[in-house]
Design an enzyme around this catalytic site. Structure first.
Site, PDB file in Angstrom:
ATOM      1  N   HIS A  34      41.800 -24.252   6.268  1.00 57.51           N
ATOM      2  CA  HIS A  34      41.763 -22.950   5.920  1.00 57.51           C
ATOM      3  C   HIS A  34      42.192 -22.042   6.878  1.00 57.51           C
ATOM      4  CE1 HIS A  34      37.931 -22.200   6.817  1.00 57.51           C
ATOM      5  NE2 HIS A  34      37.502 -22.992   6.368  1.00 57.51           N
ATOM      6  N   HIS A  37      40.333 -22.201  10.014  1.00 58.35           N
ATOM      7  CA  HIS A  37      40.499 -22.939  11.035  1.00 58.35           C
ATOM      8  C   HIS A  37      42.003 -22.512  11.844  1.00 58.35           C
ATOM      9  CE1 HIS A  37      38.405 -25.672   8.010  1.00 58.35           C
ATOM     10  NE2 HIS A  37      37.662 -25.971   9.178  1.00 58.35           N
ATOM     11  N   GLN A 153      25.262 -23.244  14.810  1.00 54.68           N
ATOM     12  CA  GLN A 153      25.921 -24.404  15.300  1.00 54.68           C
ATOM     13  C   GLN A 153      26.333 -24.014  16.697  1.00 54.68           C
ATOM     14  OE1 GLN A 153      28.761 -27.270  13.229  1.00 54.68           O
ATOM     15  NE2 GLN A 153      30.291 -25.832  13.913  1.00 54.68           N
ATOM     16  N   SER A 186      35.519 -24.546   3.768  1.00 51.31           N
ATOM     17  CA  SER A 186      35.962 -25.550   3.102  1.00 51.31           C
ATOM     18  C   SER A 186      34.853 -25.793   1.630  1.00 51.31           C
ATOM     19  CB  SER A 186      35.904 -27.183   3.964  1.00 51.31           C
ATOM     20  OG  SER A 186      36.441 -26.581   5.043  1.00 51.31           O
TER      21      SER A 186
HETATM   22  O1  PAF Z   1      31.995 -26.870  12.059  1.00 54.23           O
HETATM   23  C1  PAF Z   1      32.540 -28.259  11.901  1.00 54.23           C
HETATM   24  O2  PAF Z   1      33.356 -28.511  11.103  1.00 54.23           O
HETATM   25  C2  PAF Z   1      31.680 -29.359  12.306  1.00 54.23           C
HETATM   26  O3  PAF Z   1      30.201 -29.298  12.264  1.00 54.23           O
HETATM   27  C3  PAF Z   1      32.011 -29.831  13.624  1.00 54.23           C
HETATM   28  C4  PAF Z   1      31.792 -28.820  14.878  1.00 54.23           C
HETATM   29  C5  PAF Z   1      33.497 -30.215  13.735  1.00 54.23           C
HETATM   30  C6  PAF Z   1      31.222 -31.017  14.112  1.00 54.23           C
HETATM   31  O4  PAF Z   1      31.609 -32.064  13.221  1.00 54.23           O
END
Ligand code: PAF
Length: 280
Positions: A34, A37, A153, A186
């Site tokens: 989307h 990204h 993350q 997503s």
């Molecule tokens: O953020 C994401 O889309 C996922 O956690 C990643 C960093 C691609 C790892 O699979």
């Protein structure tokens, strides 16, 4: 744009970029792309001559009762979007290339990955840290781009890179939002029409709490009010928390703080976060 699915071909192609002295930026994704990204891709193009995007729906970061099976997969659409965005290389390894028979390694980052989502999704950040380490080794990018939407993350990856001396610059990009404030994800596609409207309560509740805390109000009261607002709107709340923006530990007003929330609306788990203005 070249689409590559095998490691040898990837290495060969990247070798060409490096031999020409070109800087490489990686945008790791799980596809179902989307505008959020695309903002990462844009930022990557400002970082490096060559932009590599990976698409891999990583089974190791989904719990047994999570949505791995139904996670949206739109290979052709994603590929078209990336090509139009000027991406040089799409790395799309099949699962047996990422995790060949006998794969037995797990990367666990303690501390930052333990609370919040780490507490509610056991093993999730091990899965993320493991696949991101693999992606970094496969692509060996000079820079890698991650969205602030997945704030924990980002903190886990920064810790991982620092601890393992990985030679990659981590660049974060602010959360991209829909016009009504909902953070792009997503997973928003799972929401039926009515829930899609209700979902905006999450960013609004965070905004109200943020303004109260930034204005000197009692943080515990503001967090409790946000939880109540979400519950009243039909969410099951995992957490609404105020943390130190770097360690994700105890917050202090003389350091940057972040307000994070995770809540599920009729089976769809949403996360969001905002900085506390004026901190630090
Ligand atoms: O953020 C994401 O889309 C996922 O956690 C990643 C960093 C691609 C790892 O699979």
């Amino acid at each position: 744009m070249q689409t590559i699915r095998q490691l040898e071909a990837l290495r060969e192609q990247l070798q060409g970029f490096r031999a020409a002295g070109e800087r490489i930026a990686l945008v790791p994704t799980m596809g179902a792309l989307h505008a959020g990204h695309l903002a990462l891709v844009d930022a990557a193009r400002r970082q490096a001559k060559r932009v590599v995007v990976s698409i891999f729906v990583n089974p190791k970061q989904f719990g047994p009762n999570e949505d791995f099976g139904r996670y949206p997969r739109h290979e052709q659409r994603d590929s078209r979007m990336l090509s139009e965005a000027g991406v040089d290389l799409l790395w799309m390894p099949p699962v047996e290339v990422m995790y060949p028979e006998g794969f037995a390694t797990n990367i666990a980052v303690s501390g930052v990955s333990e609370g919040l989502d780490g507490a509610h999704r056991p093993g999730h950040f091990d899965g993320v840290a493991t696949v991101v380490t693999k992606l970094f080794n496969q692509v060996q990018p000079d820079a890698a781009l991650f969205g602030e939407k997945d704030f924990q993350q980002l903190a886990v990856i920064r810790r991982l890179v620092a601890d393992l001396d990985l030679p990659v610059e981590i660049v974060s990009v602010p959360t991209q939002r829909e016009d009504d404030g909902l953070a792009m994800s997503s997973r928003n596609g799972y929401l039926v029409e009515e829930d899609r409207k209700t979902a905006t309560v999450l960013p609004r509740a965070l905004g109200v709490a943020e303004r109260a805390i930034a204005g000197g109000g009692d943080a515990e009261v503001a967090l409790a009010q946000a939880r109540e607002t979400l519950t009243a709107a039909g969410f099951e709340v995992d957490y609404v928390a105020l943390v130190d923006a770097e360690t994700l530990g105890e917050p202090s007003p003389d350091r940057p703080r972040r307000l994070l929330a995770a809540a599920t609306l009729h089976g769809t788990r949403l996360i969001d976060n905002v900085p506390v203005n004026g901190d630090g």
